[in-house]
Design an enzyme around this catalytic site. Structure first.
Site, PDB file in Angstrom:
ATOM      1  N   LYS A 278       2.648 -31.854  17.119  1.00 44.09           N
ATOM      2  CA  LYS A 278       2.345 -31.283  18.385  1.00 44.09           C
ATOM      3  C   LYS A 278       1.110 -32.100  18.812  1.00 44.09           C
ATOM      4  CE  LYS A 278       4.594 -26.839  19.133  1.00 44.09           C
ATOM      5  NZ  LYS A 278       5.661 -27.502  20.143  1.00 44.09           N
ATOM      6  N   ARG A 352      15.112 -23.047  16.200  1.00 49.87           N
ATOM      7  CA  ARG A 352      16.750 -22.997  16.102  1.00 49.87           C
ATOM      8  C   ARG A 352      17.129 -23.011  14.690  1.00 49.87           C
ATOM      9  NH1 ARG A 352      17.183 -28.037  20.142  1.00 49.87           N
ATOM     10  NH2 ARG A 352      15.223 -26.895  20.997  1.00 49.87           N
TER      11      ARG A 352
HETATM   12  N1  BES Z   1       7.658 -23.500  20.008  1.00 52.30           N
HETATM   13  C1  BES Z   1       8.119 -24.554  20.690  1.00 52.30           C
HETATM   14  C2  BES Z   1       8.546 -24.328  22.213  1.00 52.30           C
HETATM   15  C3  BES Z   1       7.349 -24.012  23.225  1.00 52.30           C
HETATM   16  C4  BES Z   1       6.848 -25.059  23.796  1.00 52.30           C
HETATM   17  C5  BES Z   1       7.063 -22.722  23.374  1.00 52.30           C
HETATM   18  C6  BES Z   1       5.643 -24.871  24.529  1.00 52.30           C
HETATM   19  C7  BES Z   1       6.286 -22.503  24.337  1.00 52.30           C
HETATM   20  C8  BES Z   1       5.478 -23.217  25.022  1.00 52.30           C
HETATM   21  C9  BES Z   1       9.266 -25.151  20.080  1.00 52.30           C
HETATM   22  O1  BES Z   1       9.415 -24.974  18.528  1.00 52.30           O
HETATM   23  C10 BES Z   1       9.384 -26.684  20.319  1.00 52.30           C
HETATM   24  O2  BES Z   1       8.400 -27.263  19.718  1.00 52.30           O
HETATM   25  N2  BES Z   1      10.435 -26.699  20.940  1.00 52.30           N
HETATM   26  C11 BES Z   1      10.449 -28.362  21.391  1.00 52.30           C
HETATM   27  C12 BES Z   1      12.085 -28.741  21.156  1.00 52.30           C
HETATM   28  C13 BES Z   1      12.133 -30.339  20.989  1.00 52.30           C
HETATM   29  C14 BES Z   1      11.537 -30.898  20.374  1.00 52.30           C
HETATM   30  C15 BES Z   1      13.436 -30.470  21.404  1.00 52.30           C
HETATM   31  C16 BES Z   1       9.845 -28.489  22.730  1.00 52.30           C
HETATM   32  O3  BES Z   1      10.166 -27.730  23.539  1.00 52.30           O
HETATM   33  O4  BES Z   1       9.264 -29.645  22.898  1.00 52.30           O
HETATM   34 ZN    ZN Z   2       8.294 -26.332  17.550  1.00 51.87          ZN
END
Ligand code: BES
Ligand code: ZN
Ligand code: ZN
Length: 501
Positions: A278, A352
């Site tokens: 991230k 997931r």
């Molecule tokens: N934990 C994150 C989702 C998230 C993002 C929660 C911002 C709270 C605030 C999750 O694991 C994630 O990173 N999801 C990705 C999915 C994508 C790669 C398909 C996302 O939401 O960008």
């Molecule tokens: Zn994630």
């Protein structure tokens, strides 16, 4: 080392409000104790009208006159001195979100306003639609502070006694609010804890310590047991971290055996994204990526005090998602417990992967309902913002039932469709599934739900709550606006307590 070395037991980090509530004296009466602080929720409409309260007429008039001469116009809370009492007028927002949530919000603000002031007794005054009991519930959350990890404890004084000026409130209802409030504080403490303290291992220990003392069955499984259970998808998320992942399971017996509900929580104690790392801006917030698991544990906490109608199986996947030389690479193929293989195209779509195995596991006992809770997608924040959570289900009746309970409990959910057409978007050429769709598909939250659906037999009613927008820094009325919110605890606890599906 990734652990925060701290020899103190986890109990020392429980918020003072949690301990305070355990032995708190709450009485329901119409007598006003002297030297107390009266908290009155007021809807300001060109003046104030306290006719809806049970206050004596002369007292009411005095407060109305004093509020007027103080020039109070419903902006912010206002302290008044009326006889030997302090009165705190708390403005109620003019929002169409129901009196329960407005009362909670008023109680929440009252706790912030009274802050370091000392009162022997705090009296919550029922004012028409605005319930004293709900205001007290909000107050308990407002009196929580995120500063649990400060070197020097913050000075907060909590009253010795609480009085509810709301005739008709039963002792059982008060006991339920106290126990729910403690469960919410427990949830929020877990949420706000940093990831170097709340490691999967420490979380497992907390579960063991707390739930072993109750008459419930609790177990914590580690890497080798997860391997034996063929949870290759869950384990792939753990590969980048030296910390052992934990599957925490809590089984609570219901009053009427036969029906079962499974609650499944995403418990990423930290989500760095893995190799699909991230951006650094705001990454610290990813300590909250365990909010689904925390909510499940909060509900279990409540259900230990108030036995549910149905058997409840709580399952939490506690793990951290880190980049390293041993981490899962984009393109890797992993296998879930039900045999399905998954091409991991983005290691940041890890929630997931954890839930896939947990859902298979939950489904094996053929429950009457499975609810999973997860901070699954940033997209839910884009789509719905922070004033309500996303809800998806494999049957519309299931979604309708949960939305209704949510409405009753003052927790807003909004249903999103699991479009059948999109099922093809998570199919892979080299494995059964892939964990992300092509970028042009968009609909990130729905795709998350569609992927999870692959791990639940159609015969089992299932719902998925995406609480990424509401789990922390929640904008819903009656919730803390910063830090862990405890969102969804009320709804899932109520579903188990009075199951009606
Ligand atoms: N934990 C994150 C989702 C998230 C993002 C929660 C911002 C709270 C605030 C999750 O694991 C994630 O990173 N999801 C990705 C999915 C994508 C790669 C398909 C996302 O939401 O960008
Ligand atoms: Zn994630
Ligand atoms: Zn995540």
């Amino acid at each position: 080392m990734t652990d925060r070395h701290d020899a103190r037991s986890w109990e020392t980090f429980l918020p003072p409000t949690y301990k305070w509530l355990e032995s708190l004296d709450v009485s329901v009466t119409t007598d006003l104790p002297s030297q107390s602080c009266l908290i009155i929720p007021v809807k300001y409409d060109d003046g104030i009208d306290l006719a809806g309260t049970k206050l004596a007429a002369d007292k009411r008039k005095l407060i109305e006159v004093q509020a007027k001469s103080a020039g109070w116009r419903g902006k912010g809370s206002e302290f008044l001195c009326v006889g030997d009492q302090t009165v705190l007028l708390v403005p109620v927002a003019k929002l169409d979100v129901g009196a329960v949530r407005l009362s909670r919000e008023a109680g929440f603000s009252a706790a912030k306003a009274t802050g370091s002031r000392e009162f022997e007794t705090v009296v919550f005054v029922d004012n028409g639609d605005y319930s004293a009991l709900s205001a007290f519930e909000g107050y308990c959350q407002g009196a929580y502070s995120q500063g649990l990890f400060k070197g020097e404890a913050e000075k907060k004084s909590l009253p010795k006694k609480i009085t509810l000026l709301e005739p008709g409130v039963k002792a059982a209802a008060v006991a339920e609010v106290k126990s729910l409030s403690r469960a919410l504080l427990f949830t929020r403490m877990l949420q706000d804890a940093p990831a170097n303290w709340l490691t999967p291992e420490r979380w497992g220990k907390i579960a063991m310590d707390y739930f072993r003392t109750k008459s419930v069955e609790v177990s914590v499984l580690g890497r080798s047991e997860l391997l034996a259970l063929n949870m290759g998808s869950f384990l792939s998320v753990a590969s980048g971290s030296p910390l052992d992942p934990k599957l925490i399971s809590i089984k609570i017996n219901g009053k009427k055996p036969g029906k079962r509900v499974a609650l499944v929580g995403k418990g990423l104690t930290f989500d760095a994204g893995g190799i699909s790392i991230k951006p650094s801006l705001g990454m610290g917030e990813m300590k909250y990526d365990m909010s689904g698991g925390a909510a499940v544990m909060g509900a279990a906490h409540f259900l230990c005090d108030h036995q549910p109608e149905v058997d409840v199986h709580c399952i939490i996947g506690a793990v951290e998602n880190m980049p390293s030389g041993t981490a899962t690479r984009p393109g890797d193929i992993v296998q879930a417990r039900n045999g399905k293989t998954i091409e991991v195209l983005n290691t940041d779509a890890e929630g997931r992967l954890v839930l896939a195995d947990l859902l298979c596991y939950a489904a094996e006992a053929k429950p009457n309902l499975i609810i999973d809770l997860a901070t699954l997608t940033g997209a839910v924040l884009q789509g719905l913002g922070s004033a309500g959570a996303g809800l998806m289900a494999n049957k519309d009746e299931v979604a309708a039932y949960i939305m209704n309970v949510g409405r009753k409990m003052g927790e807003p959910f909004w249903q999103l469709p699991l479009w059948p057409e999109l099922a093809a978007e998570v199919k892979s050429d080299c494995a059964d599934l892939k964990n992300i769709a092509k970028p042009n598909v968009m609909a990130g939250t729905i795709i998350g739900g569609i992927f999870l659906k692959e791990f639940v037999p159609d015969s089992i009613p299932w719902a998925h709550m995406d609480i990424a927008g509401t789990g922390w820094n929640c904008a819903a009325t009656g919730y803390p606006k910063s830090g862990g919110s405890g969102f969804a605890v009320r709804t899932i606890a109520e579903i188990c307590r009075h199951f009606e599906l």
